[in-house]
Design a protein around this motif. Structure first.
Motif, short mmCIF file in Angstrom:
data_model
loop_
_atom_site.label_atom_id
_atom_site.label_comp_id
_atom_site.label_asym_id
_atom_site.label_seq_id
_atom_site.Cartn_x
_atom_site.Cartn_y
_atom_site.Cartn_z
N SER A 74 0.84 -1.21 0.00
CA SER A 74 0.00 0.00 0.00
C SER A 74 0.87 1.26 0.00
O SER A 74 0.55 2.24 -0.67
CB SER A 74 -0.97 -0.01 1.19
OG SER A 74 -0.24 -0.06 2.37
N ILE A 77 2.22 1.62 -3.56
CA ILE A 77 1.20 2.11 -4.50
C ILE A 77 0.89 3.58 -4.22
O ILE A 77 0.82 4.41 -5.13
CB ILE A 77 -0.07 1.23 -4.41
CG1 ILE A 77 0.25 -0.17 -4.95
CG2 ILE A 77 -1.23 1.84 -5.21
CD1 ILE A 77 -0.80 -1.21 -4.66
N GLY A 78 0.78 3.92 -2.93
CA GLY A 78 0.54 5.33 -2.55
C GLY A 78 1.65 6.22 -3.10
O GLY A 78 1.39 7.31 -3.61
N TYR A 79 2.90 5.75 -2.99
CA TYR A 79 4.02 6.56 -3.48
C TYR A 79 3.98 6.67 -5.00
O TYR A 79 4.23 7.75 -5.57
CB TYR A 79 5.35 5.96 -3.03
CG TYR A 79 6.51 6.82 -3.46
CD1 TYR A 79 6.81 7.99 -2.77
CD2 TYR A 79 7.25 6.52 -4.59
CE1 TYR A 79 7.83 8.83 -3.19
CE2 TYR A 79 8.28 7.34 -5.03
CZ TYR A 79 8.56 8.50 -4.31
OH TYR A 79 9.57 9.33 -4.74
N LEU A 80 3.63 5.53 -5.67
CA LEU A 80 3.58 5.54 -7.14
C LEU A 80 2.60 6.60 -7.64
O LEU A 80 2.84 7.23 -8.68
CB LEU A 80 3.15 4.16 -7.65
CG LEU A 80 4.28 3.14 -7.84
CD1 LEU A 80 3.71 1.78 -8.20
CD2 LEU A 80 5.24 3.61 -8.92
N ARG A 81 1.50 6.81 -6.89
CA ARG A 81 0.50 7.82 -7.31
C ARG A 81 1.09 9.22 -7.34
O ARG A 81 0.61 10.08 -8.06
CB ARG A 81 -0.70 7.79 -6.34
CG ARG A 81 -1.52 6.54 -6.47
CD ARG A 81 -2.99 6.82 -6.12
NE ARG A 81 -3.75 5.61 -6.28
CZ ARG A 81 -4.06 4.77 -5.28
NH1 ARG A 81 -3.70 5.06 -4.05
NH2 ARG A 81 -4.74 3.66 -5.51
N THR A 82 2.12 9.46 -6.50
CA THR A 82 2.69 10.82 -6.44
C THR A 82 3.96 10.95 -7.29
O THR A 82 4.59 12.01 -7.32
CB THR A 82 3.07 11.19 -4.99
OG1 THR A 82 4.16 10.34 -4.58
CG2 THR A 82 1.91 11.00 -4.04
N ASP A 85 4.11 13.73 -9.72
CA ASP A 85 3.71 15.01 -9.15
C ASP A 85 4.99 15.81 -8.82
O ASP A 85 5.77 15.44 -7.94
CB ASP A 85 2.89 14.73 -7.88
CG ASP A 85 2.49 16.01 -7.18
OD1 ASP A 85 2.94 17.09 -7.61
OD2 ASP A 85 1.73 15.93 -6.20
N SER A 88 5.49 16.88 -5.09
CA SER A 88 5.40 15.95 -3.95
C SER A 88 6.64 16.12 -3.05
O SER A 88 7.74 16.41 -3.53
CB SER A 88 5.29 14.51 -4.44
OG SER A 88 6.45 14.16 -5.14
#
Ligand code: HEM
Ligand code: HEM
Length: 226
Positions: A74, A77-82, A85, A88
């Protein structure tokens, strides 16, 4: 934000000595004739670096510890979303994705160094454990030694490309902190590099490897011809 000590000196030394060792291993194996003895010695040194890093990953300062940077799916995946960006926040230690990269690199390098102990140049020099295993194990080690390096080249390429991506796209310069140890961060810094502990770990590692490479392997049987 203030400049704070994040990467301890032993971790930084480990990194740049590792880079130099891998380059030397490539050169001694691929470009130089008659350098196999050097390839062996530098291979033992590289194995020492890796064993040191594994121990340091358990007892070293905060950001060197595996428990600090090896995260579950998790977090990754959370890091991949940013990832794309540009604004970030920078991570003090290894980020959750980079942490897994570190694990993969260390594992591949371990396979490389350990399989080397079973290798031979087929002329004069044998790795210290070559005589102790069957032909099929030798073939496997030989295959691993070649295969692991081919994979490593790709992983190292990706590693350096990722560092470039952070510098150019995200404007985060990760390389200078790997030299001086400091990062601009609000996160808690490490109080010291624990140099005495690092020295003790390095000495124990060197002694254990000396035993494993020079003393423990029985001498090969000499075949006599009449
Ligand atoms: C043989 C080539 C290389 C290998 C095997 C390698 C391996 C590694 C490993 C194992 C780590 C984790 C460090 C630790 O926690 O102990 C790391 C981190 C790092 N490496 Fe390399 N590296 C290589 C080349 C390079 C090069 C050429 C650069 C510079 C362009 C570089 C820059 C970095 C940086 C900046 C980090 C820290 C990343 C972060 O902030 O999370 N590496 N590398
Ligand atoms: C992490 C450490 C090591 C790295 C990065 C490394 C890398 C390499 C590379 C790139 C090759 C050439 C492979 C090819 O031609 O496709 C090679 C060959 C070889 N390595 Fe290593 N090596 C390491 C450790 C060791 C160790 C510890 C030993 C023995 C004690 C060893 C013994 C050999 C031998 C004998 C060959 C020649 C095999 C042949 O003739 O094809 N290596 N190594």
């Amino acid at each position: 934000m203030r400049k704070q000590l994040i990467w301890d000196l032993p971790t930084r030394l480990f990194h740049w000595l590792l880079v130099a060792s891998i380059a030397a291993q490539y050169v001694t194996a691929e470009w130089m004739d008659d350098a196999t003895q050097w390839h062996f010695y530098i291979g033992y040194f590289t194995l020492g670096l890796l064993v040191f890093r594994l121990i340091w990953g358990v007892i070293g300062p905060t950001y060197a510890r595996f428990s600090q940077f090896v995260k579950g799916p998790s977090a990754v995946i959370g890091y991949l979303r940013t990832l794309f960006d540009k604004n970030s926040a920078a991570v003090a230690g290894h980020n959750p994705l980079g942490g897994w990269f570190v694990v993969v690199m260390l594992l591949l390098l371990l396979v490389q160094a350990v399989s080397g102990l079973f290798m031979t140049d087929d002329i004069f020099l044998d790795g210290p454990y070559r005589h102790l295993v069957s032909g099929s194990t030798l073939d496997l080690m030989n295959t691993l030694h070649h295969l692991a390096f081919d994979i490593l080249l790709w992983v190292i390429g990706l590693h350096v490309a990722a560092i470039g991506f952070y510098a150019v796209y995200k404007k985060q310069k990760l390389v200078p902190p790997m030299f001086h140890g400091q990062k601009d961060t609000e996160d808690k810094p490490i109080p010291s590099s624990r140099l005495w502990l690092a020295l003790a770990v390095a000495l124990v590692t060197a002694a254990a490897l000396y035993y494993a490479i020079e003393i423990a392997p029985p001498a090969p049987e000499v075949e006599e011809y009449f």
